[in-house]
Design an enzyme around this catalytic site. Structure first.
Site, PDB file in Angstrom:
ATOM      1  N   CYS A 192      -1.119 -45.542  71.633  1.00  0.00           N
ATOM      2  CA  CYS A 192      -2.564 -45.697  71.480  1.00  0.00           C
ATOM      3  C   CYS A 192      -3.167 -44.333  71.181  1.00  0.00           C
ATOM      4  O   CYS A 192      -2.608 -43.305  71.559  1.00  0.00           O
ATOM      5  CB  CYS A 192      -3.205 -46.339  72.705  1.00  0.00           C
ATOM      6  SG  CYS A 192      -3.423 -45.284  74.132  1.00  0.00           S
ATOM      7  N   CYS A 212      -1.830 -35.747  75.317  1.00  0.00           N
ATOM      8  CA  CYS A 212      -0.410 -35.847  75.613  1.00  0.00           C
ATOM      9  C   CYS A 212       0.158 -34.469  75.951  1.00  0.00           C
ATOM     10  O   CYS A 212       0.260 -33.605  75.077  1.00  0.00           O
ATOM     11  CB  CYS A 212       0.334 -36.445  74.426  1.00  0.00           C
ATOM     12  SG  CYS A 212       2.034 -36.888  74.820  1.00  0.00           S
ATOM     13  N   CYS A 227       0.744 -44.763  76.889  1.00  0.00           N
ATOM     14  CA  CYS A 227      -0.563 -45.257  76.477  1.00  0.00           C
ATOM     15  C   CYS A 227      -1.541 -44.880  77.579  1.00  0.00           C
ATOM     16  O   CYS A 227      -1.147 -44.236  78.551  1.00  0.00           O
ATOM     17  CB  CYS A 227      -0.558 -46.756  76.165  1.00  0.00           C
ATOM     18  SG  CYS A 227      -0.291 -47.810  77.576  1.00  0.00           S
TER      19      CYS A 227
END
Length: 147
Positions: free
Chosen positions: A83, A90, A10
């Protein structure tokens, strides 16, 4: 052979990812190694997250907020983002095979009295628990089929 590593991501690594890490470790820690990290770590684990987990018998008081860069050179089999911001930013990790995004509300944004905030932490914890315990059951089924 070492267990595959699941990294839960997250942004702040203070609430949702620690809830998920604790739940997944409790449900499948014998078949996967579990860690969590954030792209902008808050530097602490939210005290109400610790309290919410204590209510279900899982101790995350020893967890600490970590930056995802700590894991960039480690073999990560699965990355799970919890999230939207983390899902958008990412990176790929060495050995990464799987990537999932399961978004949850951020209980750190809850307002009101501590009890009103705890109600939000409990709700999000229970939502995370349902999803990650189902994921753990699937991982256990995979291990059973392989053996």
């Amino acid at each position: 052979m070492a267990n595959p590593t699941v990294l839960i991501r997250c942004t702040g690594n203070s609430c949702r990812s620690h809830l998920a890490e604790g739940i997944l470790r409790a449900a499948a820690g014998d078949v996967v190694d579990v860690a969590s990290a954030g792209s902008k770590p808050a530097g602490y684990v939210h005290p109400l997250a610790i309290k919410a987990m204590q209510e279900i018998g899982i101790d995350i008081s020893g967890h600490h907020s970590k930056h995802l860069n700590e894991f960039l050179t480690q073999p990560i089999e699965t990355v799970i983002t919890v999230c939207g911001n983390a899902d958008q930013a990412c990176p790929m990790f060495p050995g990464q095979v799987n990537r999932y995004h399961w978004g949850f509300d951020d209980p750190a944004h809850a307002t009101g009295t501590e009890e009103e905030q705890m109600a939000v932490f409990r709700r999000v914890r229970d939502e995370i628990r349902r999803v990650f315990e189902a994921y753990a059951a699937g991982r256990r089924d995979q291990v059973c089929q392989q053996n």
